[in-house]
Design a protein around this motif. Structure first.
Motif, PDB file in Angstrom:
ATOM      1  N   LEU A   1       8.411   9.229   8.887  1.00  0.00           N
ATOM      2  CA  LEU A   1       7.774   8.441   7.820  1.00  0.00           C
ATOM      3  C   LEU A   1       7.411   7.043   8.304  1.00  0.00           C
ATOM      4  CD1 LEU A   1       9.934   9.513   4.744  1.00  0.00           C
ATOM      5  CD2 LEU A   1       7.626  10.276   5.349  1.00  0.00           C
TER       6      LEU A   1
ATOM      7  N   PHE B   1       4.385   7.322  10.478  1.00  0.00           N
ATOM      8  CA  PHE B   1       3.205   7.485   9.623  1.00  0.00           C
ATOM      9  C   PHE B   1       2.649   6.119   9.214  1.00  0.00           C
ATOM     10  CE2 PHE B   1       1.413   7.815   5.329  1.00  0.00           C
ATOM     11  CZ  PHE B   1       0.366   8.704   5.568  1.00  0.00           C
ATOM     12  N   SER B   2       3.526   5.229   8.815  1.00  0.00           N
ATOM     13  CA  SER B   2       3.056   3.889   8.414  1.00  0.00           C
ATOM     14  C   SER B   2       2.569   3.087   9.620  1.00  0.00           C
ATOM     15  CB  SER B   2       4.141   3.125   7.659  1.00  0.00           C
ATOM     16  OG  SER B   2       5.160   2.694   8.521  1.00  0.00           O
TER      17      SER B   2
ATOM     18  N   MET C   1       1.005   4.242  12.118  1.00  0.00           N
ATOM     19  CA  MET C   1      -0.332   4.703  12.509  1.00  0.00           C
ATOM     20  C   MET C   1      -1.405   3.861  11.800  1.00  0.00           C
ATOM     21  SD  MET C   1       0.318   7.037  14.666  1.00  0.00           S
ATOM     22  CE  MET C   1      -1.023   8.153  14.888  1.00  0.00           C
ATOM     23  N   GLN C   2      -1.077   3.359  10.629  1.00  0.00           N
ATOM     24  CA  GLN C   2      -2.007   2.501   9.876  1.00  0.00           C
ATOM     25  C   GLN C   2      -1.860   1.034  10.290  1.00  0.00           C
ATOM     26  OE1 GLN C   2      -4.234   3.564   7.577  1.00  0.00           O
ATOM     27  NE2 GLN C   2      -4.980   1.509   7.166  1.00  0.00           N
ATOM     28  N   ASN C   3      -0.617   0.588  10.441  1.00  0.00           N
ATOM     29  CA  ASN C   3      -0.313  -0.803  10.790  1.00  0.00           C
ATOM     30  C   ASN C   3       0.466  -0.795  12.103  1.00  0.00           C
ATOM     31  OD1 ASN C   3      -1.332  -1.709   8.227  1.00  0.00           O
ATOM     32  ND2 ASN C   3       0.575  -1.011   7.317  1.00  0.00           N
TER      33      ASN C   3
ATOM     34  N   ILE D   1       5.554   4.409   2.124  1.00  0.00           N
ATOM     35  CA  ILE D   1       6.070   5.549   2.893  1.00  0.00           C
ATOM     36  C   ILE D   1       6.936   5.046   4.044  1.00  0.00           C
ATOM     37  CG2 ILE D   1       5.402   7.454   4.440  1.00  0.00           C
ATOM     38  CD1 ILE D   1       4.961   8.103   1.512  1.00  0.00           C
ATOM     39  N   GLY D   2       6.452   4.063   4.788  1.00  0.00           N
ATOM     40  CA  GLY D   2       7.218   3.494   5.907  1.00  0.00           C
ATOM     41  C   GLY D   2       8.504   2.838   5.451  1.00  0.00           C
TER      42      GLY D   2
ATOM     43  N   THR E   1       0.838  -1.197   0.000  1.00  0.00           N
ATOM     44  CA  THR E   1       0.000   0.000   0.000  1.00  0.00           C
ATOM     45  C   THR E   1       0.875   1.251   0.000  1.00  0.00           C
ATOM     46  OG1 THR E   1      -0.093   0.168   2.419  1.00  0.00           O
ATOM     47  CG2 THR E   1      -1.764  -1.228   1.341  1.00  0.00           C
ATOM     48  N   PHE E   2       0.240   2.385  -0.209  1.00  0.00           N
ATOM     49  CA  PHE E   2       0.937   3.674  -0.161  1.00  0.00           C
ATOM     50  C   PHE E   2       1.582   3.881   1.205  1.00  0.00           C
ATOM     51  CE2 PHE E   2       0.797   8.260   0.811  1.00  0.00           C
ATOM     52  CZ  PHE E   2       1.695   8.705  -0.153  1.00  0.00           C
ATOM     53  N   VAL E   3       0.852   3.526   2.259  1.00  0.00           N
ATOM     54  CA  VAL E   3       1.360   3.670   3.627  1.00  0.00           C
ATOM     55  C   VAL E   3       2.581   2.786   3.839  1.00  0.00           C
ATOM     56  CG1 VAL E   3       0.775   3.326   6.066  1.00  0.00           C
ATOM     57  CG2 VAL E   3      -0.885   4.363   4.528  1.00  0.00           C
ATOM     58  N   ASP E   4       2.545   1.568   3.330  1.00  0.00           N
ATOM     59  CA  ASP E   4       3.695   0.663   3.422  1.00  0.00           C
ATOM     60  C   ASP E   4       4.899   1.245   2.677  1.00  0.00           C
ATOM     61  OD1 ASP E   4       2.314  -1.302   4.871  1.00  0.00           O
ATOM     62  OD2 ASP E   4       1.618  -2.289   3.034  1.00  0.00           O
TER      63      ASP E   4
END
Length: 89
Positions: A51, A54-55, A57-59, A14-15, A9-12
């Motif tokens: 960064l 940020f990831s 926060m989702q996972n 970024i992390g 994902t986009f979040v992955d």
């Protein structure tokens, strides 16, 4: 391998980019390409850690969040220290 990239994902991304930034800063310091006393070192680490957070926060992962929280605090202390020492000179 294609399935892995399809599930990224986009979040992955970024992390993962944040992790690469932190590792690159450490590698550059070990190779004497970056000095840990320079402002760039804590700034790069701070950006990379933000960064990663940020990831997270989702996972969420508690252990990773703890290490990144401390990494951010240490980076901010390094930035403050840099400007404090610079003002003294």
């Amino acid at each position: 391998m294609t399935a892995f990239f399809d599930s990224l994902t986009f979040v992955d991304a970024i992390g993962s980019f944040g992790a690469l930034i932190v590792v690159a800063a450490y590698f550059a310091t070990q190779m004497r390409m970056m000095n840990s006393d320079d402002l760039a070192f804590p700034m790069v680490n701070l950006i990379g850690s933000i960064l990663i957070v940020f990831s997270l926060m989702q996972n969420f992962n508690l252990a990773s969040m703890l290490i990144e929280g401390f990494w951010i605090i240490i980076s901010v202390i390094g930035i403050i220290q840099y400007f404090r020492l610079r003002r003294v000179r």
